[in-house]
Design a protein around this motif. Sequence first.
Motif, short mmCIF file in Angstrom:
data_model
loop_
_atom_site.label_atom_id
_atom_site.label_comp_id
_atom_site.label_asym_id
_atom_site.label_seq_id
_atom_site.Cartn_x
_atom_site.Cartn_y
_atom_site.Cartn_z
N LEU A 34 35.77 39.87 40.04
CA LEU A 34 36.63 38.69 40.19
C LEU A 34 37.70 38.91 41.25
CD1 LEU A 34 37.16 37.64 36.44
CD2 LEU A 34 35.91 36.35 38.18
N LEU A 35 38.32 40.08 41.21
CA LEU A 35 39.37 40.39 42.19
C LEU A 35 38.83 40.40 43.61
CD1 LEU A 35 41.46 43.19 40.43
CD2 LEU A 35 42.25 40.92 41.11
N ASP A 36 37.66 40.98 43.79
CA ASP A 36 37.05 41.01 45.12
C ASP A 36 36.76 39.59 45.60
OD1 ASP A 36 37.17 43.70 45.37
OD2 ASP A 36 35.02 44.08 45.22
N GLU A 37 36.31 38.75 44.68
CA GLU A 37 35.98 37.37 45.04
C GLU A 37 37.26 36.58 45.36
OE1 GLU A 37 33.38 34.49 46.10
OE2 GLU A 37 32.93 36.56 45.51
N VAL A 38 38.32 36.82 44.60
CA VAL A 38 39.62 36.17 44.89
C VAL A 38 40.10 36.56 46.28
CG1 VAL A 38 42.08 36.20 44.29
CG2 VAL A 38 40.37 35.88 42.50
N GLN A 50 38.08 34.66 48.88
CA GLN A 50 38.42 33.24 48.98
C GLN A 50 39.77 33.04 49.67
OE1 GLN A 50 36.08 31.07 48.38
NE2 GLN A 50 34.78 32.72 47.56
N LEU A 51 40.72 33.91 49.38
CA LEU A 51 42.02 33.83 50.06
C LEU A 51 41.86 34.07 51.55
CD1 LEU A 51 44.38 35.74 47.56
CD2 LEU A 51 44.45 33.31 48.12
N SER A 52 41.01 35.03 51.89
CA SER A 52 40.76 35.33 53.30
C SER A 52 40.10 34.15 54.00
CB SER A 52 39.86 36.58 53.41
OG SER A 52 39.56 36.86 54.75
N ASN A 53 39.17 33.48 53.31
CA ASN A 53 38.51 32.30 53.89
C ASN A 53 39.51 31.17 54.15
OD1 ASN A 53 36.05 33.57 53.83
ND2 ASN A 53 35.36 32.58 51.94
#
Length: 221
Positions: free
Chosen positions: A110-114, A117-120
């Motif tokens: 989840l943290l990696d995905e967050v 998404q923030l980077s995107n």
Amino acid sequence: MSMLDWSFVTLLSSALLFFLFALFSVALSIMTRRKLRPLKKRPPKNKRKRKQFILKRRKFEKQVKRQRNSGIILFVLMLMTTGGAFYTRHYQMNNLNANDSESIVQSYYLLDEVELQLSNIKNNENPQKSIKNLRELSLSLSSYGARRAYQGLTEEGQILLNRHFILLKELGTNLSSQTVDSLGNTDTMEGYQKDVKKVKDSQKKVFKRFKVNEAALKSKK
């Protein structure tokens, strides 16, 4: 109760039983030795009585030997099961159980995905889709507020794990109300990226404390 809880209780109970049986064997051995003591003297001269005397003495000698050996075996079994029980307890206190392990693994992804998404959003790569994904992720992170570390862990381990769960919940709660516009603010974006890093630093401490193989988690991405 978990399988390890049952193992601990079973091993400790077995150790107690083996100890009691060992004491019983020792007590029988002492009683038999007392019966054997009069037979240690010189046997009677009468041939028939002499034969009976020797047979009786051999019988008690065999009983003493058998009871002594039983006591030794039971005592060794008691030591083994006691050692197994304490090893099981030590393992419980210093390793994640199934539920906590699953929570830590899920939060890792989840943290990696967050972070992605923030980077995107920061790079303006389909921000509307990213903010939608981010809200879903934030709900999952917020659910960690209801989780508590397994109470069989050491106090230090429980504190570390519960603190990590709280950080995950706080990150999820804070992110849930964000929009593309709010995250478009440089300071706000940097603040959340720092928050993610803070939670990841906590994650590293958890991994180190409970010997979680991060390389294996990365390979499953």
